[in-house]
Design a protein around this motif. Sequence first.
Motif, mmCIF file in Angstrom:
data_model
loop_
_atom_site.group_PDB
_atom_site.id
_atom_site.type_symbol
_atom_site.label_atom_id
_atom_site.label_comp_id
_atom_site.label_asym_id
_atom_site.label_seq_id
_atom_site.Cartn_x
_atom_site.Cartn_y
_atom_site.Cartn_z
ATOM 1 N N UNK A 54 51.657 28.546 -7.602
ATOM 2 C CA UNK A 54 50.637 28.551 -8.654
ATOM 3 C C UNK A 54 50.214 29.983 -8.966
ATOM 4 N N UNK A 55 50.069 30.755 -7.935
ATOM 5 C CA UNK A 55 49.660 32.144 -8.107
ATOM 6 C C UNK A 55 50.711 32.920 -8.909
ATOM 7 N N UNK A 56 51.965 32.643 -8.599
ATOM 8 C CA UNK A 56 53.067 33.293 -9.293
ATOM 9 C C UNK A 56 53.055 32.899 -10.771
ATOM 10 N N UNK A 57 52.861 31.594 -11.022
ATOM 11 C CA UNK A 57 52.840 31.093 -12.401
ATOM 12 C C UNK A 57 51.723 31.781 -13.189
ATOM 13 N N UNK B 297 43.744 25.017 -10.800
ATOM 14 C CA UNK B 297 43.414 23.799 -10.057
ATOM 15 C C UNK B 297 44.102 23.780 -8.707
ATOM 16 N N UNK B 298 45.386 24.111 -8.690
ATOM 17 C CA UNK B 298 46.122 24.130 -7.415
ATOM 18 C C UNK B 298 45.489 25.172 -6.486
ATOM 19 N N UNK B 299 45.229 26.342 -7.042
ATOM 20 C CA UNK B 299 44.672 27.417 -6.221
ATOM 21 C C UNK B 299 43.324 27.004 -5.644
ATOM 22 N N UNK B 300 42.519 26.370 -6.474
ATOM 23 C CA UNK B 300 41.195 25.937 -6.027
ATOM 24 C C UNK B 300 41.329 24.930 -4.877
ATOM 25 N N UNK C 146 40.133 25.601 -1.049
ATOM 26 C CA UNK C 146 39.136 24.746 -0.423
ATOM 27 C C UNK C 146 39.681 24.165 0.884
ATOM 28 N N UNK C 147 40.942 23.778 0.843
ATOM 29 C CA UNK C 147 41.572 23.237 2.032
ATOM 30 C C UNK C 147 41.513 24.265 3.172
#
Length: 438
Positions: free
Chosen positions: A199-202, A168-171, A175-176
């Motif tokens: 988020x990517x790291x997680x 969700x964060x990545x999305x 988009x931003x």
Amino acid sequence: TGPRGLPLIGVVRDVRKDVLGWLTRTAAEHGPVAQYRFGPGRAYLVTHPDGLKHVLQDHVKNYTKDHYSYAMVRRIVGDGLLTSQGETWLKQRRLAQPAFHRARISAMAGQMVRATLELSEQWATSKRTGEPRHAVRDMMALTLRIVGEALLGTDVRAETEAVSAAFNVISEQTVERFRSLRLLPPVLPTAYDRAFRRANHALREVVARVIAKRRERQEDLGDLLSMFMLARDEETGEQMDDAHLQSEVLTMLLAGHETTATALSWAWALLHQNPDAEKKLHEELDAVLGGRPPTAEDVPRLVYTRRVLDETLRLYPPVYILSRKVMEDDTVCGYQILAGSSLDISPYVTQRLPEFWPEPERFDPDRFTPEKIAARPRYAYFPFLGGPRQCIGNNFALMEGTLILATLAQHHRPRMVAGYTPTPEPLITLRPSRELPV
Ligand code: HEM
């Protein structure tokens, strides 16, 4: 005529304001191949099925993924099946293909239905308490769990929530960046970028844990993860290292859940808006299943259910735009295409061209009878693309979608909350607005 758009920025402002509207207008005004400036670069929009066949199938080597849009995807998943090219891609595609054979997919039906029945229970509880559900959120969690379990083993299940949150964060971040047209990573990290990296790291940590657990057990579970882990290069005998494995796992998780979830969400909205189609769907479910959960053997008999899915994918193709880089000068539908340009294609636009789809806005699953399919050119409809880079998960997604629709629709008729009208949000995939409250 020369390219549309102002020097330097081109059509960027129009695209940012309303990408779907801009694409549709451009195709209507310019026909099979439109030429425009996007930023300082030159781009083409190819919408005619003949041109799409040329680009995706007959001259596919001239239209590569060396396009800046894939830089973003690479940042998320690294070099996996979706982003790699040439020999590396071919090797990985051959390796993964057996996991998607019909018999193997059919064996996953039971697990797909079981996961769906659990959601059905949750919907029943919400109905009793009057609490609205968000169809997009529910479909995302369900399809993530299914693809995780089916292809990568049950270890993913315990981590579904963490994976979901990270995606969700990545999305949002992606988009931003798309909206602001900062398509390449910034030199100095912004707050957005830091959230993206966290988020990517997680996400990578979760996947690393899943891989480590599997290595510890040294078991061949016969799923895609085992296939990737045990495969050896024919010439060198080498196996895939952890970094590469992570990329392939992340690719499957990302490509295999958001798309199907978006399609299913639209199906619920469209069924609500089209009571005749909904009635026909229920008649079929009553006749074929009579209240019991579906199995893999039922799928070929759920003809109308499948057509609902096909027609949903026509009106709201989750992957609504794709881009390629033109390697050498070429001619497409009689138009000259220059090397170094970007070439864009849009299932959303082509699948609404009135020439092939009369009354294109109307939801009509019976457009997908065998006779009608045979009467249309192959590339009038391509939600899964076509040619060698066609979606590897298409049969998986179609079986999964049919089973999920059939299982849930037997028990529920989700109604959109009063006053809500879904509008397409062109994010990474084409989601209904506000996560479709039902
Ligand atoms: C590729 C659509 C479901 C895995 C693609 C592409 C499209 C697509 C348009 C081409 C992307 C590109 O060229 O950049 C869809 C839709 C789906 C769906 C509409 C659901 C309705 C799935 C599922 C999986 C999956 C369920 C995995 C289980 C992949 C992979 C690729 C891909 C790995 C890259 C294939 C390659 O280049 O060799 N998909 N997809 N997709 N999809 Fe799907």
